[in-house]
Design an enzyme around this catalytic site. Structure first.
Site, PDB file in Angstrom:
ATOM      1  N   ASN A 135     -55.647  19.289  -6.183  1.00  0.00           N
ATOM      2  CA  ASN A 135     -56.151  20.350  -7.206  1.00  0.00           C
ATOM      3  C   ASN A 135     -56.773  19.785  -8.370  1.00  0.00           C
ATOM      4  O   ASN A 135     -57.610  20.362  -8.875  1.00  0.00           O
ATOM      5  CB  ASN A 135     -55.368  21.368  -7.252  1.00  0.00           C
ATOM      6  CG  ASN A 135     -53.984  20.910  -7.870  1.00  0.00           C
ATOM      7  OD1 ASN A 135     -53.512  19.913  -7.837  1.00  0.00           O
ATOM      8  ND2 ASN A 135     -53.182  22.083  -8.199  1.00  0.00           N
ATOM      9  N   LYS A 158     -50.430   7.586  -3.330  1.00  0.00           N
ATOM     10  CA  LYS A 158     -50.778   8.303  -1.942  1.00  0.00           C
ATOM     11  C   LYS A 158     -51.305   9.622  -2.345  1.00  0.00           C
ATOM     12  O   LYS A 158     -50.485  10.534  -2.683  1.00  0.00           O
ATOM     13  CB  LYS A 158     -49.570   8.440  -0.903  1.00  0.00           C
ATOM     14  CG  LYS A 158     -49.801   9.006   0.350  1.00  0.00           C
ATOM     15  CD  LYS A 158     -49.959  10.414   0.094  1.00  0.00           C
ATOM     16  CE  LYS A 158     -50.146  11.438   1.330  1.00  0.00           C
ATOM     17  NZ  LYS A 158     -51.657  11.489   1.712  1.00  0.00           N
ATOM     18  N   HIS A 159     -52.623   9.775  -2.247  1.00  0.00           N
ATOM     19  CA  HIS A 159     -53.318  10.770  -2.701  1.00  0.00           C
ATOM     20  C   HIS A 159     -53.570  11.749  -1.402  1.00  0.00           C
ATOM     21  O   HIS A 159     -53.146  11.457  -0.445  1.00  0.00           O
ATOM     22  CB  HIS A 159     -54.783  10.491  -3.266  1.00  0.00           C
ATOM     23  CG  HIS A 159     -55.139  11.368  -4.638  1.00  0.00           C
ATOM     24  ND1 HIS A 159     -54.583  12.646  -4.705  1.00  0.00           N
ATOM     25  CD2 HIS A 159     -55.605  10.921  -5.790  1.00  0.00           C
ATOM     26  CE1 HIS A 159     -55.127  12.989  -5.803  1.00  0.00           C
ATOM     27  NE2 HIS A 159     -55.646  12.152  -6.375  1.00  0.00           N
ATOM     28  N   ALA A 160     -53.830  12.947  -1.696  1.00  0.00           N
ATOM     29  CA  ALA A 160     -53.802  13.868  -0.593  1.00  0.00           C
ATOM     30  C   ALA A 160     -55.218  13.496   0.088  1.00  0.00           C
ATOM     31  O   ALA A 160     -56.285  13.010  -0.293  1.00  0.00           O
ATOM     32  CB  ALA A 160     -54.525  15.373  -1.387  1.00  0.00           C
ATOM     33  N   GLY A 210     -46.961  18.835  -5.292  1.00  0.00           N
ATOM     34  CA  GLY A 210     -47.550  19.620  -4.255  1.00  0.00           C
ATOM     35  C   GLY A 210     -46.608  20.615  -3.744  1.00  0.00           C
ATOM     36  O   GLY A 210     -46.121  21.266  -4.727  1.00  0.00           O
ATOM     37  N   SER A 211     -46.652  21.142  -2.598  1.00  0.00           N
ATOM     38  CA  SER A 211     -45.825  22.297  -2.156  1.00  0.00           C
ATOM     39  C   SER A 211     -44.229  21.828  -1.943  1.00  0.00           C
ATOM     40  O   SER A 211     -43.918  20.743  -1.669  1.00  0.00           O
ATOM     41  CB  SER A 211     -46.200  22.519  -0.675  1.00  0.00           C
ATOM     42  OG  SER A 211     -45.930  21.395   0.276  1.00  0.00           O
ATOM     43  N   GLU A 232     -42.946  17.997  -8.875  1.00  0.00           N
ATOM     44  CA  GLU A 232     -43.652  19.184  -9.578  1.00  0.00           C
ATOM     45  C   GLU A 232     -44.322  20.098  -8.574  1.00  0.00           C
ATOM     46  O   GLU A 232     -45.050  19.547  -7.938  1.00  0.00           O
ATOM     47  CB  GLU A 232     -44.632  18.432 -10.546  1.00  0.00           C
ATOM     48  CG  GLU A 232     -44.900  19.376 -11.656  1.00  0.00           C
ATOM     49  CD  GLU A 232     -46.179  20.195 -11.149  1.00  0.00           C
ATOM     50  OE1 GLU A 232     -45.697  21.438 -10.918  1.00  0.00           O
ATOM     51  OE2 GLU A 232     -47.452  20.090 -11.237  1.00  0.00           O
ATOM     52  N   LEU A 233     -43.720  21.108  -8.207  1.00  0.00           N
ATOM     53  CA  LEU A 233     -44.047  21.883  -6.970  1.00  0.00           C
ATOM     54  C   LEU A 233     -44.716  23.281  -7.168  1.00  0.00           C
ATOM     55  O   LEU A 233     -44.462  24.103  -6.340  1.00  0.00           O
ATOM     56  CB  LEU A 233     -42.574  21.799  -6.164  1.00  0.00           C
ATOM     57  CG  LEU A 233     -41.957  20.713  -5.850  1.00  0.00           C
ATOM     58  CD1 LEU A 233     -40.584  20.932  -5.363  1.00  0.00           C
ATOM     59  CD2 LEU A 233     -42.752  19.702  -5.172  1.00  0.00           C
ATOM     60  N   CYS A 266     -51.120  25.063 -10.263  1.00  0.00           N
ATOM     61  CA  CYS A 266     -49.462  25.506 -10.052  1.00  0.00           C
ATOM     62  C   CYS A 266     -49.253  26.272 -11.346  1.00  0.00           C
ATOM     63  O   CYS A 266     -48.404  27.115 -11.336  1.00  0.00           O
ATOM     64  CB  CYS A 266     -48.932  24.028 -10.292  1.00  0.00           C
ATOM     65  SG  CYS A 266     -49.157  22.941 -11.351  1.00  0.00           S
ATOM     66  N   GLU A 363     -46.100  31.243  -3.437  1.00  0.00           N
ATOM     67  CA  GLU A 363     -47.124  30.940  -4.571  1.00  0.00           C
ATOM     68  C   GLU A 363     -48.297  31.270  -3.533  1.00  0.00           C
ATOM     69  O   GLU A 363     -48.770  30.920  -2.357  1.00  0.00           O
ATOM     70  CB  GLU A 363     -47.023  29.340  -4.673  1.00  0.00           C
ATOM     71  CG  GLU A 363     -48.304  28.928  -5.363  1.00  0.00           C
ATOM     72  CD  GLU A 363     -48.248  27.390  -5.753  1.00  0.00           C
ATOM     73  OE1 GLU A 363     -47.710  26.605  -5.095  1.00  0.00           O
ATOM     74  OE2 GLU A 363     -48.284  27.103  -7.135  1.00  0.00           O
TER      75      GLU A 363
HETATM   76  P1  NDP Z   1     -49.028  19.333   0.175  1.00  0.00           P
HETATM   77  O1  NDP Z   1     -47.615  19.693  -0.296  1.00  0.00           O
HETATM   78  O2  NDP Z   1     -49.075  19.357   1.484  1.00  0.00           O
HETATM   79  O3  NDP Z   1     -49.792  18.096  -0.182  1.00  0.00           O
HETATM   80  C1  NDP Z   1     -49.589  17.572  -1.523  1.00  0.00           C
HETATM   81  C2  NDP Z   1     -49.275  15.990  -1.283  1.00  0.00           C
HETATM   82  O4  NDP Z   1     -48.127  15.936  -0.490  1.00  0.00           O
HETATM   83  C3  NDP Z   1     -50.430  15.612  -0.582  1.00  0.00           C
HETATM   84  O5  NDP Z   1     -50.765  14.027  -0.876  1.00  0.00           O
HETATM   85  C4  NDP Z   1     -49.976  15.060   1.114  1.00  0.00           C
HETATM   86  O6  NDP Z   1     -50.515  14.617   1.777  1.00  0.00           O
HETATM   87  C5  NDP Z   1     -48.303  15.030   0.887  1.00  0.00           C
HETATM   88  N1  NDP Z   1     -47.614  15.437   1.817  1.00  0.00           N
HETATM   89  C6  NDP Z   1     -47.713  16.630   2.520  1.00  0.00           C
HETATM   90  N2  NDP Z   1     -46.717  16.748   3.434  1.00  0.00           N
HETATM   91  C7  NDP Z   1     -45.905  15.697   3.179  1.00  0.00           C
HETATM   92  C8  NDP Z   1     -44.574  15.310   3.668  1.00  0.00           C
HETATM   93  N3  NDP Z   1     -43.990  15.853   4.834  1.00  0.00           N
HETATM   94  N4  NDP Z   1     -44.203  14.078   3.367  1.00  0.00           N
HETATM   95  C9  NDP Z   1     -44.930  13.264   2.436  1.00  0.00           C
HETATM   96  N5  NDP Z   1     -45.870  13.781   1.599  1.00  0.00           N
HETATM   97  C10 NDP Z   1     -46.444  14.739   2.342  1.00  0.00           C
HETATM   98  O7  NDP Z   1     -50.151  20.555  -0.031  1.00  0.00           O
HETATM   99  P2  NDP Z   1     -51.411  21.232   0.689  1.00  0.00           P
HETATM  100  O8  NDP Z   1     -52.542  20.534   0.374  1.00  0.00           O
HETATM  101  O9  NDP Z   1     -50.985  21.373   2.011  1.00  0.00           O
HETATM  102  O10 NDP Z   1     -51.267  22.679   0.003  1.00  0.00           O
HETATM  103  C11 NDP Z   1     -50.484  23.630   0.499  1.00  0.00           C
HETATM  104  C12 NDP Z   1     -49.504  24.403  -0.622  1.00  0.00           C
HETATM  105  O11 NDP Z   1     -49.027  23.674  -1.606  1.00  0.00           O
HETATM  106  C13 NDP Z   1     -50.645  25.128  -1.480  1.00  0.00           C
HETATM  107  O12 NDP Z   1     -51.287  26.436  -0.945  1.00  0.00           O
HETATM  108  C14 NDP Z   1     -49.890  25.354  -2.785  1.00  0.00           C
HETATM  109  O13 NDP Z   1     -49.003  26.405  -2.825  1.00  0.00           O
HETATM  110  C15 NDP Z   1     -49.200  24.195  -2.988  1.00  0.00           C
HETATM  111  N6  NDP Z   1     -49.516  23.236  -3.694  1.00  0.00           N
HETATM  112  C16 NDP Z   1     -49.239  22.886  -5.079  1.00  0.00           C
HETATM  113  C17 NDP Z   1     -49.757  21.956  -5.829  1.00  0.00           C
HETATM  114  C18 NDP Z   1     -49.472  22.036  -7.386  1.00  0.00           C
HETATM  115  O14 NDP Z   1     -49.943  21.641  -8.125  1.00  0.00           O
HETATM  116  N7  NDP Z   1     -47.940  21.942  -7.591  1.00  0.00           N
HETATM  117  C19 NDP Z   1     -50.839  21.154  -5.557  1.00  0.00           C
HETATM  118  C20 NDP Z   1     -51.038  21.268  -3.967  1.00  0.00           C
HETATM  119  C21 NDP Z   1     -50.664  22.116  -3.296  1.00  0.00           C
HETATM  120  P3  NDP Z   1     -51.654  14.975   2.885  1.00  0.00           P
HETATM  121  O15 NDP Z   1     -52.686  15.304   2.146  1.00  0.00           O
HETATM  122  O16 NDP Z   1     -52.249  13.751   3.409  1.00  0.00           O
HETATM  123  O17 NDP Z   1     -51.264  16.008   3.771  1.00  0.00           O
END
Ligand code: NDP
Length: 458
Positions: A135, A158-160, A210-211, A232-233, A266, A363
């Site tokens: 994001n 390890k970026h998205a 992330g999530s 930071e979730l 977030c 969220e």
């Molecule tokens: P994710 O949490 O899936 O992705 C964030 C990062 O974590 C990415 O680099 C992803 O890699 C990695 N990841 C995902 N699953 C795993 C796992 N099991 N083990 C290790 N690493 C992992 O977010 P999404 O992009 O799927 O978004 C889903 C929801 O998450 C959003 O709708 C929002 O609610 C929340 N989110 C919150 C953010 C924040 O700023 N706090 C930012 C992004 C999302 P990869 O891309 O390769 O899957």
């Protein structure tokens, strides 16, 4: 998720990347470990010089970087440009302040602990893994990278999977500034490949933004390996409007909170809790301002906000809206999936949201606002805290007693009074409850990944 530039404006896959092979990952880990042995012996001054040079490069290339960001994840070009420059500022902040943040301390007189000399030192710990989201592809990663490198740690990013070009740019930026080769590298790996990395003894700690699901998985693997994690979730931040609020100021900030970055932030207000005395006026002004926003091409000047970053995020947002609608919420504006290419979603306002609706608890990472009436300030505070998340909150009032009530009563990592929730390099950032633990930014952020060493001498 496959590693690819999947342009959210068109829905077209523009470029695909193969994930790194086990041999490439092994080479990166070895390089990171070797670079740490060099970096830990460098001075703050040397590292600050390299960090400043990297920040200068980022500023000079900000337009190119912003084009990459907008193409990969869809935010407007103007906000991508802002993000690039903000990231350079964050780098300079740590370049200029790391030595002070990590200066050795003597918290008591040596004789109080029976010593002739004492020191508390802050030393680097080694390679740290950063799992980052799409994001804010540059800023989120920089919040980790700048303090980590200035502390003398090395970083593996390890970026998205949907922002590989931002990831590769960051993987080269610090070496271009002068940091030793291997000090900061990008690993092109998918989410599913992350957990085994935490079993490797060379990786000393992990940070994830992330999530909740991804955070919990990574923290569990870190815990099994007795490694520190920072999470930071995200959040479901309250935006509280009380009767004395300046609505001329509050309404545009409320709109920006929900449509800025297409609602994919977030820390932005998501639950709008409004005192009954001003509810009708706020609902009317906010809804018409949301309806007046324009979504579209992130590179067009008239665009308020671009598409959602991925098809999955848009689907999840629409499912939350549909669930609320089916259970009786009123859709005051938006709420319909547009036809045509790209993952656009309109600015949407819901009222009549009840606790049985998913959107009341989860969220919502999109341009969707939920309005909740409150009977009084205490009721507003109760509703604000009625969330599994606890990242931040925004409160609008002119009364000092109400400011005090919310500053002390909110169960969040941040409270913003009469202003936009944001992050600053100088201030701690993070949350409580399902929003995670640990802090980024400021002095506490750089101290998350250090060995706090007590030295006692008889
Ligand atoms: P994710 O949490 O899936 O992705 C964030 C990062 O974590 C990415 O680099 C992803 O890699 C990695 N990841 C995902 N699953 C795993 C796992 N099991 N083990 C290790 N690493 C992992 O977010 P999404 O992009 O799927 O978004 C889903 C929801 O998450 C959003 O709708 C929002 O609610 C929340 N989110 C919150 C953010 C924040 O700023 N706090 C930012 C992004 C999302 P990869 O891309 O390769 O899957």
């Amino acid at each position: 998720m496959p590693i690819a530039v999947h342009n959210p404006t068109t829905g077209e896959v523009e470029k695909e990347y193969a994930a790194h092979t086990p041999e490439q990952i092994e080479a990166a880990l070895a390089a990171s470990t070797a670079a740490f042995e060099t970096l830990r012996r460098t001075s703050f001054e040397e590292r600050a010089g390299w960090m400043h040079r990297a920040a200068d490069i980022l500023d000079a290339e900000a337009e190119q970087v912003a084009r990459t960001i907008s193409t990969e994840m869809g935010k407007t070009f103007a906000s991508a440009l802002f993000e690039a420059h903000k990231s350079a500022k964050g780098m300079r902040h740590y370049a200029d302040h790391a030595a002070t943040y990590l200066a050795s301390e003597a918290p008591v007189r040596p004789d109080q602990v029976g010593a002739s000399r004492i020191a508390v030192r802050y030393e680097p710990i080694g390679p740290v893994l950063a799992v980052m989201p799409w994001n804010y592809p540059i800023w989120q990663a920089m919040r980790f990278a700048a303090p980590a490198l200035m502390a003398g740690n090395t970083g593996l990013l390890k970026h998205a999977s949907n922002v590989p070009e931002s990831a590769l740019y960051l993987g080269e930026l610090f070496a271009r500034g002068g940091f030793p080769e291997g000090a900061f590298q990008t690993l092109l790996v998918e989410g599913g490949q992350v957990l085994p990395l935490l079993d490797d003894r060379r990786i000393r700690a992990v940070t994830l933004t992330g999530s909740v699901g991804a955070g919990a998985a990574v923290a569990a693997a870190a815990g099994r390996n007795v490694k520190k994690s920072v999470l930071e979730l995200g959040g479901a931040d309250a935006f509280v409007v009380l009767p004395s609020a300046d609505l001329d100021a509050a309404v545009p900030v409320a709109v920006n909170a929900r449509v800025g970055n297409s609602g994919q932030s977030c820390i932005a207000g998501k639950r709008f809790i409004v005192h009954r005395d001003v509810y009708d006026e706020f609902e009317q002004r906010f809804t018409s301002a949301m309806a007046a926003t324009v979504y579209g091409d992130p590179f067009a000047d008239k665009t308020t906000f671009g598409p959602m970053a991925t098809e999955a995020v848009r689907r999840e947002v629409h499912e939350l809206v549909e669930d609320a609608r089916a259970k009786g919420a009123r859709v005051l504006t938006g709420g319909e999936l547009p036809d045509g290419p790209g993952w656009f979603y309109p600015a949407t306002v819901l009222s009549g949201v009840t606790p049985d609706m998913r959107i009341a608890r989860e969220e919502c990472f999109g341009p969707v606002a939920c309005l909740f009436p409150a009977e009084n300030a205490h009721d507003a505070l109760r509703q604000a805290n009625e969330s599994d998340f606890g990242l931040s909150a925004s409160v609008w009032t002119r009364f000092p007693a109400e400011i005090e009530l919310f500053s002390t009563g909110l169960e969040t990592g941040g409270v913003f009074v009469n202003g936009f929730t944001s992050s600053f390099p100088q201030l701690p950032f993070g949350g409580v409850k399902d929003s995670g633990y640990g802090r980024e930014l400021a002095g506490v952020g750089i101290r998350e990944f250090v060995n706090i060493k007590t030295v006692w001498q008889a």
